[in-house]
Write a protein that holds these residues in place. Structure first.
Motif, mmCIF file in Angstrom:
data_model
loop_
_atom_site.group_PDB
_atom_site.id
_atom_site.type_symbol
_atom_site.label_atom_id
_atom_site.label_comp_id
_atom_site.label_asym_id
_atom_site.label_seq_id
_atom_site.Cartn_x
_atom_site.Cartn_y
_atom_site.Cartn_z
ATOM 1 N N ILE A 1 -29.384 -40.571 33.622
ATOM 2 C CA ILE A 1 -29.338 -41.279 32.344
ATOM 3 C C ILE A 1 -30.446 -40.740 31.449
ATOM 4 O O ILE A 1 -31.624 -40.761 31.805
ATOM 5 N N GLY A 2 -30.072 -40.245 30.279
ATOM 6 C CA GLY A 2 -31.033 -39.678 29.349
ATOM 7 C C GLY A 2 -31.755 -40.738 28.540
ATOM 8 O O GLY A 2 -31.349 -41.910 28.499
ATOM 9 N N GLY A 3 -32.795 -40.326 27.855
ATOM 10 C CA GLY A 3 -33.579 -41.252 27.053
ATOM 11 C C GLY A 3 -32.807 -41.872 25.905
ATOM 12 O O GLY A 3 -33.169 -42.937 25.404
ATOM 13 N N ASP A 4 -31.722 -41.221 25.470
ATOM 14 C CA ASP A 4 -30.906 -41.743 24.374
ATOM 15 C C ASP A 4 -29.724 -42.568 24.876
ATOM 16 O O ASP A 4 -28.876 -42.983 24.080
ATOM 17 N N GLY A 5 -29.659 -42.798 26.200
ATOM 18 C CA GLY A 5 -28.554 -43.571 26.764
ATOM 19 C C GLY A 5 -27.375 -42.728 27.203
ATOM 20 O O GLY A 5 -26.351 -43.266 27.628
#
Length: 235
Positions: free
Chosen positions: A133-137
């Motif tokens: 899961i990336g920092g931007d969702g």
């Protein structure tokens, strides 16, 4: 009579505060829970010249950032910032800060017991594989992009609880998309904004205030009875 009315209203407002504090205490272990704030205001009596204390019928939420706790679970995430995750409930979209994700039998990604809504609409279906899961969702599975979770911004909008760790705008409108001022942290969860010790202290303070208000009611009632008896004897 005004004193009795005000004291009784004060006791009733403290009972409302007791209920809020009990809810906060019961949810200190609920991920992403937003503590309810007890607000008492002075209002004019209905059709009377008296003012009395009344609890806010829609208590505000404590929207402060809750503490983050590392779990190491790839299906856990915490939101650092004001955004809420959008989920689909039987009654329409709702919002949560509970980042304990789960994958349903059909592969549907779930949060707070409801399907996660993806950016652009629709729910998220997860293939098998390692989840990132990336920092931007954004969600990647086995190195391949799957979807980006829909994050919403509650700035300037009054939010109300609808059960568990789910929330909805007080006017039942849809929150606008997040402006990018929040960051997703995989392998963490956000704890409740309330603490067990803090809520226990609040509980004791509310109970003391309620007891004081009830003593005032009893004292005023006794004085009024004495005055009535004295007036009756003089008559």
């Amino acid at each position: 009579m005004n004193g009795l009315y005000v004291a009784a209203a004060g006791a009733l407002s403290q009972l409302a505060g007791l209920d809020l504090t009990a809810q906060n205490l019961a949810n200190v272990s609920t991920s992403g829970f937003r503590r309810l704030l007890s607000v008492v205001q002075s209002v004019q009596g209905h059709g009377s010249p008296y003012e009395y204390a009344a609890a806010d019928p829609a208590p505000p939420l404590d929207l402060a950032q809750g503490p983050l706790q590392a779990t190491g679970n790839p299906l856990d995430f915490a939101i650092s910032g004001p955004a809420f995750l959008t989920v689909q409930t039987p009654n329409g979209p709702a919002y949560t800060r509970n980042g304990e994700l789960a994958i349903g039998p059909d592969g549907t990604l779930m949060a707070a017991g409801n399907p996660v809504i993806r950016e652009g609409g629709g729910t998220v279906t997860m293939p098998s594989g390692a989840v990132s899961i990336g920092g931007d969702g954004s969600i990647n599975v086995a190195g391949r992009p799957v979807a980006r979770m829909a994050l919403a911004d509650p700035a300037g909008i009054t939010m109300m609880p609808i059960g568990g760790s789910l929330y909805r705008p007080a006017e039942n409108q849809t929150l606008p998309p997040s402006t990018g001022n929040s960051q997703i942290r995989q392998g963490f969860i956000e704890r409740s904004t309330g603490t067990e010790i803090g809520e226990m202290v609040s509980l004791m303070n509310v109970m003391r205030s309620y007891e004081a208000a009830m003593k005032a009611v009893a004292s005023i009632d006794e004085n009024q009875n004495r005055a009535i008896q004295a007036f009756t004897l003089q008559a």
